[in-house]
Design a protein around this motif. Structure first.
Motif, mmCIF file in Angstrom:
data_model
loop_
_atom_site.group_PDB
_atom_site.id
_atom_site.type_symbol
_atom_site.label_atom_id
_atom_site.label_comp_id
_atom_site.label_asym_id
_atom_site.label_seq_id
_atom_site.Cartn_x
_atom_site.Cartn_y
_atom_site.Cartn_z
ATOM 1 N N ALA A 254 0.898 -1.360 0.132
ATOM 2 C CA ALA A 254 0.145 0.021 0.110
ATOM 3 C C ALA A 254 0.957 1.427 0.127
ATOM 4 O O ALA A 254 0.578 2.209 -0.713
ATOM 5 N N LEU A 255 1.757 1.271 0.974
ATOM 6 C CA LEU A 255 2.678 2.469 1.095
ATOM 7 C C LEU A 255 3.316 2.743 -0.400
ATOM 8 O O LEU A 255 3.500 3.895 -0.792
ATOM 9 N N ASP A 256 3.795 1.639 -1.057
ATOM 10 C CA ASP A 256 4.452 1.678 -2.185
ATOM 11 C C ASP A 256 3.718 2.502 -3.246
ATOM 12 O O ASP A 256 3.987 3.320 -4.108
ATOM 13 N N TYR A 257 2.521 1.943 -3.457
ATOM 14 C CA TYR A 257 1.492 2.373 -4.458
ATOM 15 C C TYR A 257 1.134 3.518 -4.238
ATOM 16 O O TYR A 257 1.037 4.443 -5.020
ATOM 17 N N TYR A 258 0.721 3.905 -2.904
ATOM 18 C CA TYR A 258 0.401 5.264 -2.710
ATOM 19 C C TYR A 258 1.134 6.332 -2.732
ATOM 20 O O TYR A 258 0.819 7.573 -3.080
ATOM 21 N N THR A 259 2.523 6.038 -2.312
ATOM 22 C CA THR A 259 3.583 7.270 -2.263
ATOM 23 C C THR A 259 3.714 7.519 -3.744
ATOM 24 O O THR A 259 4.004 8.817 -4.379
ATOM 25 N N VAL A 260 3.768 6.713 -4.600
ATOM 26 C CA VAL A 260 4.115 6.785 -6.189
ATOM 27 C C VAL A 260 3.080 7.426 -6.704
ATOM 28 O O VAL A 260 3.315 8.638 -7.548
ATOM 29 N N ASN A 261 1.707 7.102 -6.494
ATOM 30 C CA ASN A 261 0.639 7.660 -7.298
ATOM 31 C C ASN A 261 0.119 8.660 -6.648
ATOM 32 O O ASN A 261 -0.610 9.329 -7.413
ATOM 33 N N PHE A 262 0.153 8.969 -5.427
ATOM 34 C CA PHE A 262 -0.769 9.937 -4.684
ATOM 35 C C PHE A 262 0.031 11.273 -4.145
ATOM 36 O O PHE A 262 -0.062 12.508 -4.254
ATOM 37 N N GLY A 263 1.259 10.662 -3.538
ATOM 38 C CA GLY A 263 2.028 11.572 -2.991
ATOM 39 C C GLY A 263 2.705 10.873 -1.436
ATOM 40 O O GLY A 263 2.330 10.131 -1.290
ATOM 41 N N PRO A 264 3.509 11.709 -0.676
ATOM 42 C CA PRO A 264 4.362 11.245 0.408
ATOM 43 C C PRO A 264 3.470 10.895 1.723
ATOM 44 O O PRO A 264 2.357 11.429 1.829
ATOM 45 N N TYR A 265 3.931 9.747 2.085
ATOM 46 C CA TYR A 265 3.483 9.345 3.766
ATOM 47 C C TYR A 265 3.812 10.537 4.479
ATOM 48 O O TYR A 265 5.071 10.814 4.576
ATOM 49 N N GLN A 266 3.066 10.776 5.655
ATOM 50 C CA GLN A 266 3.277 12.051 6.244
ATOM 51 C C GLN A 266 3.883 11.829 7.740
ATOM 52 O O GLN A 266 4.363 12.715 8.484
ATOM 53 N N PHE A 267 3.923 10.600 7.895
ATOM 54 C CA PHE A 267 4.545 10.283 9.377
ATOM 55 C C PHE A 267 5.787 9.245 9.372
ATOM 56 O O PHE A 267 5.932 8.648 8.476
ATOM 57 N N ARG A 268 6.332 9.326 10.546
ATOM 58 C CA ARG A 268 7.415 8.288 10.562
ATOM 59 C C ARG A 268 7.127 6.863 11.245
ATOM 60 O O ARG A 268 8.070 5.932 11.288
ATOM 61 N N GLN A 269 5.823 6.533 11.541
ATOM 62 C CA GLN A 269 5.510 5.124 11.912
ATOM 63 C C GLN A 269 3.955 4.933 11.207
ATOM 64 O O GLN A 269 3.327 5.860 11.104
ATOM 65 N N LEU A 270 3.922 3.651 11.319
ATOM 66 C CA LEU A 270 2.452 3.045 10.988
ATOM 67 C C LEU A 270 2.241 1.975 11.965
ATOM 68 O O LEU A 270 2.975 1.012 11.867
ATOM 69 N N ARG A 271 1.160 2.008 12.725
ATOM 70 C CA ARG A 271 0.839 0.692 13.666
ATOM 71 C C ARG A 271 -0.551 0.102 13.432
ATOM 72 O O ARG A 271 -1.580 1.120 13.151
ATOM 73 N N ILE A 272 -0.485 -1.163 13.695
ATOM 74 C CA ILE A 272 -1.921 -1.724 13.450
ATOM 75 C C ILE A 272 -1.966 -2.146 14.769
ATOM 76 O O ILE A 272 -1.121 -2.989 15.385
ATOM 77 N N LEU A 273 -3.365 -2.329 15.490
ATOM 78 C CA LEU A 273 -3.438 -2.706 16.775
ATOM 79 C C LEU A 273 -4.736 -3.642 16.770
ATOM 80 O O LEU A 273 -5.714 -2.861 16.432
ATOM 81 N N GLU A 274 -4.613 -4.621 17.340
ATOM 82 C CA GLU A 274 -5.512 -5.563 17.546
ATOM 83 C C GLU A 274 -6.708 -5.230 18.532
ATOM 84 O O GLU A 274 -6.381 -4.916 19.744
ATOM 85 N N PHE A 275 -8.122 -5.424 18.444
ATOM 86 C CA PHE A 275 -9.015 -5.177 19.384
ATOM 87 C C PHE A 275 -9.857 -6.311 19.484
ATOM 88 O O PHE A 275 -9.992 -6.991 18.171
ATOM 89 N N PRO A 276 -10.457 -7.009 20.440
ATOM 90 C CA PRO A 276 -11.226 -8.298 20.435
ATOM 91 C C PRO A 276 -12.467 -8.261 19.777
ATOM 92 O O PRO A 276 -12.759 -7.329 19.004
ATOM 93 N N ASP A 277 -12.716 -9.287 19.445
ATOM 94 C CA ASP A 277 -14.070 -9.731 18.589
ATOM 95 C C ASP A 277 -15.403 -9.545 18.927
ATOM 96 O O ASP A 277 -16.372 -10.221 18.935
ATOM 97 N N TYR A 278 -15.481 -8.118 19.544
ATOM 98 C CA TYR A 278 -16.769 -7.507 19.818
ATOM 99 C C TYR A 278 -17.444 -6.607 18.879
ATOM 100 O O TYR A 278 -18.553 -6.145 19.005
ATOM 101 N N ALA A 279 -16.592 -6.336 17.796
ATOM 102 C CA ALA A 279 -17.015 -5.726 16.746
ATOM 103 C C ALA A 279 -16.235 -5.940 15.649
ATOM 104 O O ALA A 279 -15.006 -6.607 15.605
#
Length: 494
Positions: A171-196
């Motif tokens: 995603a970062l490869d495609y978006y930075t090439v085609n849309f423009g730079p990513y604005q942050f120095r980190q990207l985090r994905i955080l799990e939460f439980p199966d209530y939603a």
């Protein structure tokens, strides 16, 4: 002016409710967002939307969003009614065996009074939209160029962590090439439980449900890789919302949700190829049709969508995928870059769909102006059918394929009334060899081209090199067709 404001919140649950309550605050996997905090404004999202309910209380008809030409409404963005871009810092405390997270960069952590503390600061302005999470996490770390990638997950759920990291890089490869730079120095994905079952994108921080990502079973190759898709969609929001945010008027969710859908679709197309996209597009189309059947107020065209998920998610996927197939992926991306360059981190008044559509029109050229009107400004429905198809083997070993097709187009108003319209775009026609997996995943197109198609019934004959198995009009379900299952038919070899 500045003002210090303090509040205290206490939650207590007694007995059992008819529906789940309090699921955001749990013993392992708490997830709260800024909606739980006080806001200094009138929250229109809490209003009754069903007109029957409103009549019961003597209220006028529902207005889900201000009209697009409401000048005053352009002072507010989609996310917040009382703030624009804000400076953000947070100090969180949690149980000593858990990790607490918020948007921004970790400054320090310490233990005090039997509690574990974490301090975060975001060093650039962000939307007034943030999350707080805490759990007993394992952490997977990687990097994309100089961006730190982190997945916080339950140690019992490692199954798709590497898939998410790979999807983030794609995603970062495609978006930075085609849309423009990513604005942050980190990207985090955080799990939460199966209530939603959802994921949500905050500044450099993406809470992601256990059920739609971390325990998804994708061992069957023909299944839709929705873990990669959802990851790419949420990362897309780092551009479509967290760089450019629309005014709180009709059409605003096209500018974030539909564009995140498009972004993820392009990642998927380049990973898996066009033939495998049909299953996803048909799923989206069918759910759009189901959603419009249940509309309780009024359907709007995509450019005026009033926070209607069946439109901005489902129809938006089909429309933007078809748009890039017709005018070219490079031209859609050029229009997005141009629009983003003018609206990135914009202050009020905020942009609306007219600005983006104008840039799309400028890229598309004169031959596609009516198509853009049909896609964005009208509710356009097709009735494309493969009535029957036969093939005859020729002396040179090739096959002459004769297709009997039906094509029609109507415009609908918001209440469902339809008006016949003339088909004025070429429609893709395809002939396919038999797929070895039996599920179209690796089918070989023997013939695939857009061509003028007459209104009503007509006959099309093409010659192909291999034995045909199936033929279709709009075979990948790229157009909004009221019946998606009759676009293809098996070939009868005579």
């Amino acid at each position: 002016a500045s003002l210090s404001f303090a509040f205290r919140e206490h939650l207590a649950y007694t007995g059992f409710a008819n529906e789940p309550v309090g699921e955001g605050l749990v013993h392992n996997g708490s997830f709260l967002n800024s909606e739980s905090l006080p806001h200094f404004c009138y929250d229109e999202g809490r209003q009754l939307t069903d007109n029957n309910d409103r009549r019961k209380y003597g209220l006028g008809p529902a207005q889900r969003l201000p009209k697009r030409d409401d000048v005053a409404a352009h002072a507010n963005n989609l996310i917040s009614c009382d703030a624009d871009w804000v400076h953000f810092a947070a100090t969180l405390s949690t149980d000593p065996d858990q990790i607490a997270l918020a948007p921004g960069y970790l400054q320090k952590t310490w233990t005090e009074g039997g509690r574990r503390y974490f301090q975060y600061v975001q060093d650039t302005p962000i939307l007034d939209f943030f999350s707080f999470q805490s759990a007993r996490y394992a952490v997977a770390r990687d990097h994309w160029h100089d961006v730190a990638l982190e997945i916080y997950y339950d140690p019992q759920h490692p199954y798709n962590v590497q898939r998410m990291l790979a999807a983030a890089k794609h995603a970062l490869d495609y978006y930075t090439v085609n849309f423009g730079p990513y604005q942050f120095r980190q990207l985090r994905i955080l799990e939460f439980p199966d209530y939603a079952a959802f994921a949500q994108s905050f500044a450099n921080t993406i809470p992601f449900s256990e059920s739609i990502g971390f325990i998804a079973d994708l061992r069957k190759a023909s299944d839709i890789d929705y873990v990669t898709y959802v990851t790419a969609h949420e990362i897309g929001h780092q551009w479509w919302a967290h760089q450019v945010i629309g005014a709180h008027v009709q059409g605003v969710t096209m500018l974030d949700e539909s564009l995140a859908q498009y972004s993820a679709l392009m990642v998927m197309k380049h990973l898996y190829g066009t033939t495998r996209m049909r299953k996803f597009l048909k799923y989206e189309l069918d759910h759009y049709l189901e959603g419009r059947a249940g509309e309780r107020v009024e359907e709007e065209p995509l450019a005026l969508v009033e926070n209607q998920p069946y439109i901005h998610y489902r129809k938006g996927s089909v429309i933007f995928y078809a748009l890039q197939d017709y005018i070219g992926e490079d031209k859609v991306n050029a229009a997005l870059r141009e629009w983003l360059s003018k609206t990135r981190f914009q202050q009020p008044p905020y942009t609306d769909t007219r600005d983006l559509i104008a840039d799309i029109r400028a890229e598309a050229g004169p031959e596609y102006q009516n198509l853009i009107t049909d896609f964005f400004d009208k509710i356009t429905l097709f009735d494309n059918r493969m009535v029957g198809v036969t093939a005859k083997k020729l002396a040179d070993g090739k096959y002459a394929v004769t297709m009997h097709v039906h094509a029609a187009k109507v415009y609908a108003d918001g209440k469902g009334k339809e008006t016949p319209a003339k088909i004025d775009i070429p429609i893709k026609v395809g002939v396919f060899a038999k797929a070895t997996d039996g599920e179209e995943q690796d089918e070989k197109p023997l013939y695939l081209a857009k061509m003028p198609v007459a209104d009503g019934d007509s006959t099309i004959t093409v010659t192909v090199d291999g034995q045909p198995y199936e033929a279709g009009i709009d075979p990948f379900n790229e157009l909004v067709d009221r019946v998606s299952g009759d676009n293809r038919a098996p070939v009868k070899v005579e």
